[in-house]
Motif scaffolding. Structure first.
Motif, PDB file in Angstrom:
ATOM      1  N   PHE A  54       0.852  -1.183   0.000  1.00 47.13           N
ATOM      2  CA  PHE A  54       0.000   0.000   0.000  1.00 47.13           C
ATOM      3  C   PHE A  54       0.886   1.230   0.000  1.00 47.13           C
ATOM      4  O   PHE A  54       2.095   1.139  -0.129  1.00 47.13           O
ATOM      5  CB  PHE A  54      -0.907  -0.007   1.226  1.00 47.13           C
ATOM      6  CG  PHE A  54      -1.906  -1.107   1.188  1.00 47.13           C
ATOM      7  CD1 PHE A  54      -2.914  -1.093   0.260  1.00 47.13           C
ATOM      8  CD2 PHE A  54      -1.826  -2.165   2.068  1.00 47.13           C
ATOM      9  CE1 PHE A  54      -3.853  -2.113   0.211  1.00 47.13           C
ATOM     10  CE2 PHE A  54      -2.755  -3.191   2.018  1.00 47.13           C
ATOM     11  CZ  PHE A  54      -3.758  -3.159   1.094  1.00 47.13           C
ATOM     12  N   CYS A  62     -13.596  -1.371  -1.070  1.00 44.61           N
ATOM     13  CA  CYS A  62     -12.488  -0.940  -0.230  1.00 44.61           C
ATOM     14  C   CYS A  62     -13.041  -0.001   0.854  1.00 44.61           C
ATOM     15  O   CYS A  62     -12.818   1.204   0.817  1.00 44.61           O
ATOM     16  CB  CYS A  62     -11.453  -0.245  -1.103  1.00 44.61           C
ATOM     17  SG  CYS A  62      -9.947   0.166  -0.223  1.00 44.61           S
ATOM     18  N   CYS A 105      -3.585   4.307   0.994  1.00 42.57           N
ATOM     19  CA  CYS A 105      -3.377   3.612  -0.270  1.00 42.57           C
ATOM     20  C   CYS A 105      -4.135   4.344  -1.368  1.00 42.57           C
ATOM     21  O   CYS A 105      -5.260   4.804  -1.144  1.00 42.57           O
ATOM     22  CB  CYS A 105      -3.920   2.187  -0.127  1.00 42.57           C
ATOM     23  SG  CYS A 105      -3.664   1.177  -1.579  1.00 42.57           S
ATOM     24  N   CYS A 108      -5.338   2.788  -7.081  1.00 38.19           N
ATOM     25  CA  CYS A 108      -6.506   2.704  -7.969  1.00 38.19           C
ATOM     26  C   CYS A 108      -6.685   4.057  -8.663  1.00 38.19           C
ATOM     27  O   CYS A 108      -7.009   4.109  -9.851  1.00 38.19           O
ATOM     28  CB  CYS A 108      -7.764   2.311  -7.209  1.00 38.19           C
ATOM     29  SG  CYS A 108      -8.047   3.261  -5.711  1.00 38.19           S
ATOM     30  N   CYS A 139      -4.342  -2.927  -7.965  1.00 37.00           N
ATOM     31  CA  CYS A 139      -4.796  -2.759  -6.574  1.00 37.00           C
ATOM     32  C   CYS A 139      -4.166  -3.809  -5.652  1.00 37.00           C
ATOM     33  O   CYS A 139      -4.372  -5.005  -5.833  1.00 37.00           O
ATOM     34  CB  CYS A 139      -6.318  -2.887  -6.502  1.00 37.00           C
ATOM     35  SG  CYS A 139      -6.915  -3.054  -4.806  1.00 37.00           S
TER      36      CYS A 139
HETATM   37  S1  SF4 Z   1      -5.717   0.563  -4.699  1.00 37.41           S
HETATM   38 FE1  SF4 Z   1      -7.149  -0.979  -3.925  1.00 37.41          FE
HETATM   39  S2  SF4 Z   1      -6.679  -1.178  -1.742  1.00 37.41           S
HETATM   40 FE2  SF4 Z   1      -5.725   0.728  -2.458  1.00 37.41          FE
HETATM   41  S3  SF4 Z   1      -7.258   2.320  -2.031  1.00 37.41           S
HETATM   42 FE3  SF4 Z   1      -7.588   1.652  -4.150  1.00 37.41          FE
HETATM   43  S4  SF4 Z   1      -9.112   0.026  -3.990  1.00 37.41           S
HETATM   44 FE4  SF4 Z   1      -8.311   0.340  -1.927  1.00 37.41          FE
END
Ligand code: SF4
Ligand SMILES: Cc1cc2nc3c(=O)[nH]c(=O)nc-3n(C[C@H](O)[C@H](O)[C@H](O)COP(=O)(O)OP(=O)(O)OC[C@H]3O[C@@H](n4cnc5c(N)ncnc54)[C@H](O)[C@@H]3O)c2cc1C
Ligand code: SF4
Lengths: 366, 169
Positions: A50, B40, B46, B49, B85
């Motif tokens: 993340f 989510c 994070c 996306c 993601c």
């Molecule tokens: S990339 Fe995936 S896990 Fe990260 S904020 Fe976006 S939807 Fe959520």
């Protein structure tokens, strides 16, 4: 006796970032790590991280380590690296650090400034028969699987639904190992919800408000008995017997800080940071004027935060040594502090911030 | 604690929430290539996306911890977010695909063995229960990072239940 301007102990994301940052501002750095390879926890992380683009979100952990090592290559004149090399002690009288390479080659090194980036140690859980072969810590399981390519067993009971328990479960499934279930004492998973959703949709049960009562087996693990617990964490509910050949414990980490104790840094117990941590200022300096901390050693958090903390410590060290110009230092510090504040804005980050309030002082610095 | 809450606390979505909503029906039914569904619902640091979305359909985050918000008009169903993601929380559903009873889902997949095009697979719901059979239409690696995006034809009535597949041997 060896000499260095800056000694960084620990070559995980925090230590690597600290070394890179200090070197980029002109410091001569020595980096030691007990492991055979640099990268710390990152080399075991095959999942995507993340964070934001700056912390390389969406990139797999081991790839982030590769990127840091590539950056390190660009500084080979400024950063001397010793792997398989453990810092074993700090001598208060002269500020010397003793190191051992492998198991018998010792040397002593004197540094003007030290960054402690020693990461964390796993906690274990006491329960009957937890001595049986087949009871592992999550770190060991990950090392076997992702560093050496060995599946630890066929069927695993995971204890703990924090991010580590959830992620290691997912990685075990990728390696073709079955997860019999995940046992969690709280009434809510502790890790990120999306990590749990990934494994739930593959049919893995999560037993909330349950604990492991005992392992089953004589010579080796054959399974475990788990049981529901009440508000006071006393086992009350019906017992469930689960077959498995591995019990994997992912019940948390605690900062590795022996050398900080030895050096007489002021230590404070902060539950939100998962153990005793050094008191520090905004630039990660401890109460000892020549010692900085960064990463999990400063409080259990994440690689993304560890990297930024390492960068902050790197600038702090350079600043104290008079390397780099003041406006450049200030610009970088502002940038890094903004990034880390962003990372800590979520649900988990709030807890971290509460903990940091207790152990961060407003003055000191250089 | 309600049964739904218990399930949610263990990582199973039971109803729409902030960061986990269904696309608007009208647009969804006519949008060729499909629309994104993101699940989510927790504030976490994070945002790939958003940063990976070529059209701005996943709106910019004010705070990196925000739950994703979607401008469905802009979504082209390209599935880049599905591929990147880290939470495997993005899915694309194309309701214009095939006949009236089926739909096409574009799902993230990181397990072995990989299915092959034309294979029949189990379609699993959020609890991992096999709720239907699906047919693999295509497998692609959009981001060159080993996460596969599997396109699978599924019963149209189950697009809000099915969230992954299992290869049957
Ligand atoms: S990339 Fe995936 S896990 Fe990260 S904020 Fe976006 S939807 Fe959520
Ligand atoms: C299963 C799992 C999944 C994770 N997933 C994520 C994720 O998705 N996103 C994220 O941001 N973070 C994640 N993390 C957390 C992340 O890996 C750690 O927060 C991060 O590695 C901490 O970095 P560090 O440099 O402080 O410590 P470490 O990476 O632990 O590095 C410390 C290094 O110090 C060395 N060392 C220790 N003591 C000494 C000594 N005395 N002398 C010499 N060397 C020493 C060790 O060998 C080690 O290499 C995960 C962790 C685990 C276990
Ligand atoms: S499917 Fe493509 S256009 Fe739609 S949100 Fe995802 S990345 Fe953006």
């Amino acid at each position: 006796m060896r000499q260095t301007e800056v000694l960084v102990i620990g070559g995980g994301p925090a230590g690597l970032s600290a070394a890179l940052e200090a070197a980029s501002l002109g410091c001569d750095v020595t980096l030691v790590d007990s492991d055979l390879a640099l990268g710390g926890q990152l080399i075991k992380q095959t999942h995507k991280f993340f964070g934001s683009k700056e912390e390389r979100a969406g990139t797999r952990g081991f790839k982030i380590s590769e990127m840091l090592l590539e950056e390190l290559h660009g500084y080979k004149d400024k950063i001397k690296v010793h792997t398989n090399c453990t810092a074993t002690g700090y001598y208060k009288e002269d500020g010397v650090i003793s190191c051992v390479i492998g198991e018998e080659k010792y040397f002593r090194i004197q540094a003007k400034k030290i960054v402690m980036a020693t990461g964390a140690q796993e906690r274990l859980l006491p329960f009957p028969k937890n001595h049986l072969p087949g009871v592992y810590g999550a770190g060991a399981v990950q090392t076997l699987m992702n560093v050496y390519g060995v599946a630890p067993g066929e069927k695993v009971i995971m204890v703990g639904a924090g991010n580590i328990g959830l992620i290691v479960s997912y990685q075990l499934m990728q390696a073709g190992v079955e997860i019999a279930g995940i046992v969690e004492a709280m009434d809510k998973i502790g890790g990120y919800w999306v990590h749990a959703a990934k494994i739930r949709r593959m049919g893995v049960p999560i037993y909330l408000r349950h604990t492991i009562k005992e392992a089953i087996g004589d010579q080796i693990v054959k399974g475990a008995v788990i049981q529901e617990i009440n508000d006071k964490f006393q086992p009350t509910g019906t017992e469930i017997k689960i077959d498995a050949d591995i019990i994997c414990m992912a019940v948390g980490l605690t900062p590795t800080c022996e050398i900080l104790w030895q050096a007489g840094c002021k230590m404070i117990y902060v539950p939100q940071l998962c153990g005793h941590v050094a008191q520090r200022d905004m630039n990660m300096r401890t109460s000892h004027p020549d010692i900085w901390v960064a990463g999990d050693a400063a409080g259990i958090e994440e690689a993304s935060a560890a990297m930024v903390e390492g960068r902050i410590a790197g600038v702090g060290v350079a600043k104290s040594l008079g390397h780099g110009n003041a406006s450049e230092q200030a610009k970088r510090l502002e940038d890094y502090k903004g990034r880390i504040a962003d990372l800590r804005g979520g649900e988990v980050g709030q807890k971290i911030c509460q903990g940091l309030k207790v152990c961060t002082v407003n003055q000191w610095e250089v | 604690m309600s049964e739904n809450e218990k399930l949610f606390n263990g990582g199973v979505l039971t109803e729409a929430r902030k960061g986990a909503i269904e696309p608007p029906k009208d647009l969804w039914e006519r949008k060729k290539n499909g629309l994104v569904i993101i699940e989510c619902p927790q504030r976490i640091p994070c945002n790939p996306c958003h940063t990976s979305c070529p059209t701005g359909a996943v709106k910019a985050f004010k705070d990196i911890n925000d739950q994703p918000e979607i401008d469905y008009e802009k979504c082209t169903g390209c599935a880049r977010c599905v591929a990147i993601c880290p939470g495997l929380a993005c899915f694309v559903v194309d309701l214009t695909w095939g006949g009236n009873d089926v739909a096409l889902m574009k799902l993230p997949y990181e397990m072995l063995p990989l299915p092959e095009e034309g294979d029949t697979v189990d379609c699993l719901n959020r609890l991992g229960e096999a709720v239907a059979k699906g047919k693999i239409v295509k497998i692609a690696e959009l981001m060159n990072d080993r996460t596969k995006v599997v396109q699978v034809e599924v019963p149209r009535s189950l697009v809000m239940n099915i969230r992954t597949i299992r290869v049957v041997k």
